[in-house]
Write a protein that holds these residues in place. Structure first.
Motif, short mmCIF file in Angstrom:
data_model
loop_
_atom_site.label_atom_id
_atom_site.label_comp_id
_atom_site.label_asym_id
_atom_site.label_seq_id
_atom_site.Cartn_x
_atom_site.Cartn_y
_atom_site.Cartn_z
N THR A 1 2.98 -4.68 9.51
CA THR A 1 2.92 -3.79 8.35
C THR A 1 3.28 -2.37 8.74
OG1 THR A 1 0.55 -3.60 8.75
CG2 THR A 1 1.25 -5.14 7.06
N ALA A 2 2.84 -1.95 9.95
CA ALA A 2 3.18 -0.60 10.40
C ALA A 2 4.68 -0.46 10.61
CB ALA A 2 2.44 -0.29 11.70
N SER A 3 5.30 -1.49 11.14
CA SER A 3 6.75 -1.45 11.32
C SER A 3 7.46 -1.34 9.99
CB SER A 3 7.21 -2.71 12.06
OG SER A 3 6.61 -2.78 13.34
N LEU A 4 6.95 -2.06 9.02
CA LEU A 4 7.55 -2.00 7.68
C LEU A 4 7.43 -0.60 7.11
CD1 LEU A 4 8.81 -3.52 5.29
CD2 LEU A 4 6.50 -4.03 4.51
N TRP A 5 6.29 0.02 7.28
CA TRP A 5 6.09 1.37 6.77
C TRP A 5 7.04 2.36 7.44
CZ3 TRP A 5 0.58 3.10 5.20
CH2 TRP A 5 0.00 2.11 4.42
N ARG A 6 7.21 2.23 8.76
CA ARG A 6 8.11 3.14 9.47
C ARG A 6 9.55 2.97 8.99
NH1 ARG A 6 4.82 1.73 13.91
NH2 ARG A 6 6.34 0.15 14.56
N ASN A 7 9.91 1.72 8.69
CA ASN A 7 11.28 1.46 8.24
C ASN A 7 11.54 2.09 6.88
OD1 ASN A 7 11.88 0.00 10.54
ND2 ASN A 7 11.29 -1.97 9.64
N TRP A 8 10.51 2.11 6.04
CA TRP A 8 10.68 2.72 4.71
C TRP A 8 10.84 4.24 4.84
CZ3 TRP A 8 6.82 -0.05 0.93
CH2 TRP A 8 7.36 -1.31 0.62
N GLY A 9 10.05 4.83 5.74
CA GLY A 9 10.16 6.27 5.98
C GLY A 9 9.62 7.09 4.81
N HIS A 10 9.88 8.40 4.86
CA HIS A 10 9.36 9.33 3.87
C HIS A 10 10.47 10.27 3.42
CE1 HIS A 10 5.29 8.01 4.92
NE2 HIS A 10 5.75 8.01 6.15
N ARG A 11 11.58 9.71 3.06
CA ARG A 11 12.74 10.52 2.69
C ARG A 11 12.96 10.55 1.17
NH1 ARG A 11 14.04 7.46 7.11
NH2 ARG A 11 14.49 8.62 9.03
N GLY A 12 11.87 10.58 0.42
CA GLY A 12 12.00 10.63 -1.02
C GLY A 12 12.23 9.28 -1.65
N PRO B 1 0.83 -1.21 0.00
CA PRO B 1 0.00 0.00 0.00
C PRO B 1 0.86 1.25 0.00
CG PRO B 1 0.04 -1.00 2.17
CD PRO B 1 0.75 -1.95 1.27
N PRO B 2 0.43 2.31 -0.68
CA PRO B 2 1.20 3.57 -0.67
C PRO B 2 1.19 4.17 0.71
CG PRO B 2 -0.94 3.91 -1.67
CD PRO B 2 -0.81 2.43 -1.44
N SER B 3 2.31 4.70 1.13
CA SER B 3 2.45 5.22 2.48
C SER B 3 2.24 6.72 2.50
CB SER B 3 3.85 4.89 3.02
OG SER B 3 3.97 5.31 4.35
N LYS C 1 11.03 4.98 -2.21
CA LYS C 1 9.95 4.30 -2.92
C LYS C 1 8.60 4.58 -2.30
CE LYS C 1 8.45 -0.30 -4.35
NZ LYS C 1 8.75 -1.75 -4.31
N SER C 2 8.54 4.60 -0.98
CA SER C 2 7.27 4.76 -0.30
C SER C 2 6.61 6.09 -0.64
CB SER C 2 7.48 4.65 1.21
OG SER C 2 6.26 4.79 1.89
N SER C 3 7.34 7.20 -0.51
CA SER C 3 6.77 8.52 -0.79
C SER C 3 6.45 8.68 -2.28
CB SER C 3 7.73 9.61 -0.33
OG SER C 3 8.97 9.49 -0.99
#
Length: 257
Positions: free
Chosen positions: A153-164, A136-138, A166-168
């Motif tokens: 899944t929440a832990s996975l999302w936090r690990n990806w972060g929002h620093r430009g 899912p898109p974060s 794939k997730s963002s």
């Protein structure tokens, strides 16, 4: 054919490209001519569209004759394009019928954004979108719930972060796609099928309200929307797609059931 459309075509008859030497345009009544054009460019079933080539060179809209052609991979019938590209007058008269009279079947969000940015954007009325999704898109931190998340899944999302990363990027593409659809002023019918891999089902289920939030502004008054999703409703959450998406018919077709 609406009176407004007929008046527009009559005004075009006085333009330099009116093809006055052609019996098709000078002798045949506009109503009959548009009926004939409709038989050529309007297909009875959804037209699948897919783009090809480098991303910066994609185009799915009909261009002015003499300046190149559409790079379309999967139009069901080539005759849909042959008539509008014969001359500028045929292009002007057939374009509203091509974009306004057909249902376009799309499986790539990039195609949706390209169509919404093209010359047919003000004419598009019907979309059938079917996407096979994975993670899912974060959403960015400001859009996410402040409630603590303890799932894997929440832990996975936090690990990806929002620093430009794939997730963002995925979230930006996700929101831009629905924003593009919301700009289609004549959109009357929209069917969306989101098929999610079982591996990512819980992520979509847990963040359903956040992820589907951009769909709220897509439909204008009087438009019809259908949303088919492949995960069950989270019974612990009060707000779900059924309550959030006014004007949509939500159908949950859970895989394996």
């Amino acid at each position: 054919m609406s009176t407004l459309l007929t008046r527009r075509h009559r005004r075009r008859a006085h333009l330099p490209n009116s093809q006055a030497q052609s019996l098709l345009f000078s002798a045949l009544p506009v109503e009959l001519r548009l009926h004939i054009f409709g038989l050529v460019v309007v297909h009875g079933s959804p037209i699948p569209l897919a783009a090809e080539g480098p991303r910066n060179g994609l185009t799915l809209t009909l261009q002015t004759p003499g300046i190149g052609g559409p790079q379309v991979k999967a139009l069901r019938a080539t005759r849909l394009l042959s008539l509008p590209l014969t001359c500028a007058r045929a292009h002007a008269e057939a374009l509203p019928l091509l974009y306004g009279g057909n249902t376009f079947s799309v499986g790539d969000p990039a195609v949706v954004r390209l169509l919404a940015a093209g010359v047919g954007a003000l004419l598009l009325r019907r979309f059938d979108i079917s996407w096979t999704l994975s993670n899912p898109p974060s959403p960015p931190p400001t859009a996410r719930s402040q409630q603590p998340k303890k799932s894997w899944t929440a832990s996975l999302w936090r690990n990806w972060g929002h620093r430009g990363g794939k997730s963002s990027k995925e979230w930006r593409e996700w929101t831009e796609t629905w924003e593009a659809l919301a700009r289609l002023e004549r959109l009357q019918w929209l069917r969306v099928e989101l098929s999610v891999s079982p591996f990512w089902t819980s992520g979509w289920q847990e963040r359903e309200a956040e992820i589907l939030q951009p769909l709220k502004n897509v439909l204008r008054e009087g438009a019809h929307g259908e949303l088919n999703i492949t995960w069950e409703r989270d019974v612990q959450r009060l707000v779900a797609a059924e309550e959030m998406l006014n004007g949509w018919v939500v159908d949950r077709q859970v895989k394996g059931l």
